[in-house]
Design a protein around this motif. Structure first.
Motif, PDB file in Angstrom:
ATOM      1  N   ALA A  96      44.009  47.745  99.018  1.00 42.09           N
ATOM      2  CA  ALA A  96      42.862  47.079  99.870  1.00 42.09           C
ATOM      3  C   ALA A  96      41.999  47.539 100.012  1.00 42.09           C
ATOM      4  O   ALA A  96      41.077  48.045 100.626  1.00 42.09           O
ATOM      5  N   TYR A  97      42.788  47.760 101.285  1.00 37.52           N
ATOM      6  CA  TYR A  97      42.166  48.712 102.488  1.00 37.52           C
ATOM      7  C   TYR A  97      41.454  50.410 102.081  1.00 37.52           C
ATOM      8  O   TYR A  97      40.922  50.638 102.667  1.00 37.52           O
ATOM      9  N   ARG A  98      41.665  50.287 100.803  1.00 33.37           N
ATOM     10  CA  ARG A  98      41.273  52.078 100.461  1.00 33.37           C
ATOM     11  C   ARG A  98      40.043  51.179  99.048  1.00 33.37           C
ATOM     12  O   ARG A  98      39.355  52.562  98.772  1.00 33.37           O
ATOM     13  N   GLN A  99      40.393  50.241  99.542  1.00 32.94           N
ATOM     14  CA  GLN A  99      38.742  50.110  97.909  1.00 32.94           C
ATOM     15  C   GLN A  99      37.314  49.761  99.357  1.00 32.94           C
ATOM     16  O   GLN A  99      37.635  48.612 100.587  1.00 32.94           O
ATOM     17  N   HIS A 100      35.601  49.289  98.057  1.00 34.29           N
ATOM     18  CA  HIS A 100      35.187  48.734  99.272  1.00 34.29           C
ATOM     19  C   HIS A 100      34.604  50.098 100.222  1.00 34.29           C
ATOM     20  O   HIS A 100      34.004  48.676 100.881  1.00 34.29           O
ATOM     21  N   TRP A 101      34.912  51.302 100.428  1.00 33.78           N
ATOM     22  CA  TRP A 101      34.385  51.493 101.189  1.00 33.78           C
ATOM     23  C   TRP A 101      32.952  51.645 101.700  1.00 33.78           C
ATOM     24  O   TRP A 101      32.288  51.589 102.729  1.00 33.78           O
ATOM     25  N   LEU A 149      29.767  51.096 105.143  1.00 36.45           N
ATOM     26  CA  LEU A 149      28.364  51.849 105.389  1.00 36.45           C
ATOM     27  C   LEU A 149      26.940  51.386 105.265  1.00 36.45           C
ATOM     28  O   LEU A 149      26.421  52.023 105.239  1.00 36.45           O
ATOM     29  N   ALA A 150      27.845  50.768 104.590  1.00 41.01           N
ATOM     30  CA  ALA A 150      26.753  49.199 103.860  1.00 41.01           C
ATOM     31  C   ALA A 150      25.478  50.249 103.231  1.00 41.01           C
ATOM     32  O   ALA A 150      24.353  50.357 102.944  1.00 41.01           O
ATOM     33  N   LEU A 151      26.342  50.968 101.887  1.00 42.15           N
ATOM     34  CA  LEU A 151      25.307  51.774 101.094  1.00 42.15           C
ATOM     35  C   LEU A 151      25.649  51.135 100.159  1.00 42.15           C
ATOM     36  O   LEU A 151      25.046  51.800  98.725  1.00 42.15           O
ATOM     37  N   GLN A 152      26.347  49.990  99.903  1.00 43.11           N
ATOM     38  CA  GLN A 152      25.887  49.306  98.207  1.00 43.11           C
ATOM     39  C   GLN A 152      24.509  48.640  98.372  1.00 43.11           C
ATOM     40  O   GLN A 152      24.283  48.806  99.557  1.00 43.11           O
ATOM     41  N   ALA A 179      30.580  40.751 101.089  1.00 40.91           N
ATOM     42  CA  ALA A 179      30.627  41.719 101.434  1.00 40.91           C
ATOM     43  C   ALA A 179      31.965  42.100 102.889  1.00 40.91           C
ATOM     44  O   ALA A 179      31.808  41.357 103.815  1.00 40.91           O
ATOM     45  N   TYR A 180      31.816  43.595 102.512  1.00 43.19           N
ATOM     46  CA  TYR A 180      32.425  44.007 104.561  1.00 43.19           C
ATOM     47  C   TYR A 180      31.223  43.955 105.676  1.00 43.19           C
ATOM     48  O   TYR A 180      30.210  44.508 104.811  1.00 43.19           O
ATOM     49  N   LEU A 181      31.058  43.339 106.589  1.00 41.18           N
ATOM     50  CA  LEU A 181      30.602  44.068 107.332  1.00 41.18           C
ATOM     51  C   LEU A 181      30.663  44.981 107.787  1.00 41.18           C
ATOM     52  O   LEU A 181      31.302  45.714 108.264  1.00 41.18           O
ATOM     53  N   PRO A 182      29.008  45.999 107.450  1.00 38.79           N
ATOM     54  CA  PRO A 182      29.687  47.700 107.769  1.00 38.79           C
ATOM     55  C   PRO A 182      30.282  47.291 109.218  1.00 38.79           C
ATOM     56  O   PRO A 182      29.838  46.994 110.499  1.00 38.79           O
TER      57      PRO A 182
END
Length: 682
Positions: free
Chosen positions: A29-34, A38-41, A104-107
């Motif tokens: 899971a650490y390799r997902q949503h990269w 960087l807030a590129l989504q 979402a992940y915080l960037p």
């Protein structure tokens, strides 16, 4: 925030991704949503203009569960976005709240990533759990006038020294925080010592004291106990270096309690398989993820799922709180306290020293230093149910007076974000339609239940004989009759010299910040604040061939309203009307709203004499400053410009600066009540 910090955080970014890749070998899971790092989504339109809550990891998410539920209940008209830094916290948030929140992940805390993140999400309030403070996040929020609340905040002596040590690097971050709700008085004082203003920090208690075990969870745990009919111990949130000691202690316990079951719950998912294999060397093991029934032959159940720790605490007779037999600092013991489970811990509990100190003072915890002592503590508590009950009762009594943190922290939220009325329409209530890439519509289905894309075509309305008039300015705007809903259709045009070469194309930008969508969003927010502005109905973004985009907006017509320019062509305004115009502008400025084109065409009066302000293209919220006076000066110039044009054309424009302008300023300055203004025409 210092230049050194900005440089170093940018240098660190590649190494963060290397770390994520390496850790992803054990936890994919650490390799997902990269892109999110960087807030590129992209974010859905409905996620904008809401509440952002940051829970860095699993512990903060669990602690905040009740608090977040109350936020969702109290602000149903606002979207809530939960951010985290770890896949486990992200997964838990999805389990707990599902589609009721956005995730979402915080960037990473670079200036560019945070700027993109806030521009896309545009939250109206940021709530940070505990003390996850990032300088660029705080600076960006402050720059965009977004309040930041740090709740359930704890600051250990060790952490305070770290903030002091690296103050030269992170800079004066405390000035960007609106409010801190500290857990304890020592934490409060440490925040003040670091530079937080004393009037912006208060003791509010700990959210974990408000744990409420649901009836469904209690019933599920009872089913487990009925099925097992054997002593159960749980070792929760264990780390590398202590699992061997726990398994050794359990082997010793089995010599006295051969029917005992150990529920072993590793802290990190990437260790599930390793810990399972370690236990299998000595014991008969079953994993929770296998969905196999635990039989009398099984000695160890590995809790290799997320979000079930409270269940295991509720099932167990005795709990060992991990991260404490090694120098990790321990984990919060309030979860087993909430489930009425006797607590055992290792000696390394500096992360929660104050809570463990209180438990130890009332005899509600047993501290052990090695495997043999852990086995003895387990054996004693299993053999003496009365002792377990005494420890549970002492813990419950000790923390009973600390409950209520959730309610008082909600009052802090209300101070920065008052609840809206049921009549308010917010962006999360709007609909989005995107028939093809580069073409998007936002609309209010409540106001326009029959909406279709043809609504933005003047020809469409003309064919139905629904065009009832037009207004001319930079270009034509059309008044449309549509059932009970009168509408104004406006296309966005370029002005000035540029407009002679490029009539209506604008430089490409994200749809959310494009001209029509930005005005649509702003009008919703202004109406929520109770300001006298028209209701937005729909907005359109269309990518133009080759370069740029075009835009349109539909807003509701204000019944019986005429702009001040038209009124002054017919007759002078009364003193109360000038007063109300000034008061309406003051309302705008008090809410820190900058109007980019305040002129006599954009001020309106309806049949009841109420003042309205229209045309919010390129308008925004701003910090108080000289722009407010500049707004008034621009308005004054527009009146004087129109009188000169009228005189040159030999027409009439009923404006006299010496007579009318002081009346408008009186309303703006509110130096007299409206009813006291005499109904006289100049």
């Amino acid at each position: 925030m210092t230049l050194w910090y900005r440089v170093l955080i940018c240098i660190a970014v590649p190494f963060v991704f290397i770390y994520l890749w390496l850790r992803g070998r054990k936890a994919p899971a650490y390799r997902q949503h990269w892109r999110q790092r960087l807030a590129l989504q992209s974010f859905p339109m409905q996620a904008r203009d809401g509440i952002l809550i940051h829970c860095v990891s699993v512990g903060e998410t669990i602690a905040a569960r009740g608090f977040i539920e109350r936020i969702l209940q109290q602000y149903p008209q606002l979207p809530v976005t939960l951010t985290s830094m770890t896949p486990t916290a992200r997964s838990l948030a999805q389990q707990l709240f599902g589609e009721r929140v956005f995730h979402a992940y915080l960037p990473l805390d670079t200036a560019g990533a945070m700027r993109r993140f806030f521009n896309k999400l545009v939250p109206r309030l940021v709530i940070i759990l505990e003390t996850e403070l990032w300088p660029n996040l705080l600076r960006t929020a402050d720059h965009q006038q977004i309040p930041v609340l740090v709740v359930n905040a704890r600051l250990s002596e060790r952490s305070a020294k770290s903030y002091q040590k690296y103050a030269w690097l992170i800079g004066p971050i405390w000035q960007h925080i609106s409010w801190i709700a500290a857990q304890t008085e020592p934490s409060q004082q440490r925040f003040i010592n670091l530079g937080m203003p004393a009037d912006k920090v208060a003791v509010r208690g700990n959210l974990k004291f408000d744990f409420q075990i649901s009836e469904a969870l209690q019933q599920q745990a009872q089913q487990w106990r009925t099925q097992l009919q054997r002593p159960v111990v749980v070792a929760a949130s264990t780390h590398e270096g202590e699992d061997e000691q726990i398994l050794d202690a359990f082997a010793q316990l089995l010599t006295q309690q051969p029917d005992c079951l150990l529920i072993l719950v590793p802290r990190h998912p990437e260790r599930f398989q390793t810990v399972t294999q370690l236990a299998q060397r000595q014991f008969k093991v079953v994993t929770r993820s296998s969905q196999q029934q635990v039989t009398a032959q099984h000695q160890v159940l590995v809790g290799d799922t997320m979000g079930e720790l409270l269940l295991w605490y509720q099932v167990a007779d005795v709990a060992f709180v991990g991260g404490s037999l090694i120098e990790r600092g321990g984990h919060n013991p309030l979860e087993p306290v909430a489930t009425s489970t006797a607590v055992v811990s290792g000696p390394h509990v500096f992360n929660f020293a104050e809570i463990f100190s209180r438990l130890e003072a009332v005899g509600a915890v047993k501290l052990v230093t090695h495997a043999e002592a852990l086995a003895q503590a387990w054996q004693q508590l299993i053999a003496q149910p009365q002792l377990r009950e005494q420890m549970v009762a002492a813990a419950s009594a000790e923390f009973a007076r600390d409950q209520g943190a959730t309610a008082v922290m909600l009052t802090d939220v209300e101070a920065h974000l008052p609840p809206s009325t049921s009549l308010v329409r917010t962006l999360t209530m709007m609909q989005r339609l995107s028939p093809k890439p580069g073409l998007e519509y936002w609309y209010d289905a409540q106001a326009l239940p029959d909406f279709n894309s043809e609504f933005f075509s003047a020809d469409y309305w003309a064919q139905q004989n629904k065009v009832k008039g037009s207004a001319t300015g930079r270009a034509t705007a059309w008044f449309i009759e549509h059932g009970e809903q009168g509408m104004l259709l406006r296309h966005y045009y370029r002005g000035g010299l540029v407009g002679k070469l490029n009539k209506d194309r604008f430089k490409r930008e994200p749809i959310e910040t494009s001209r029509a969508m930005a005005e649509f969003s702003l009008l919703l927010k202004l109406r929520e604040l109770g300001l006298p502005v028209p209701q937005p109905l729909a907005a359109k973004f269309e990518r133009a061939p080759g370069w740029g985009y075009r835009a349109d907006i539909l807003v509701a017509i204000i019944p019986g309203a005429k702009d001040v320019f038209q009124r002054l062509q017919q007759a002078s305004l009364t003193a109360p009307e000038w007063y109300r115009l000034g008061a309406a502008i003051k309302q705008l400025h008090q809410q820190q709203v900058y109007h980019s084109d305040l002129n006599c065409h954009n001020l309106m009066l309806d049949n009841a004499g109420k003042a309205w302000i229209v045309d919010f293209d390129k308008c925004e919220f701003r910090q108080p400053g000289e722009w407010q006076q500049a707004n008034l000066e621009r308005l004054l110039r527009s009146f004087n410009k129109e009188i000169k044009k009228a005189e040159a054309a030999g027409s009439v424009f009923h404006w006299q600066q010496a007579r009318d302008w002081p009346l408008l300023l009186a309303g703006y300055q509110q130096d007299q009540e409206d009813p006291a203004v005499t109904e006289t025409s100049a």
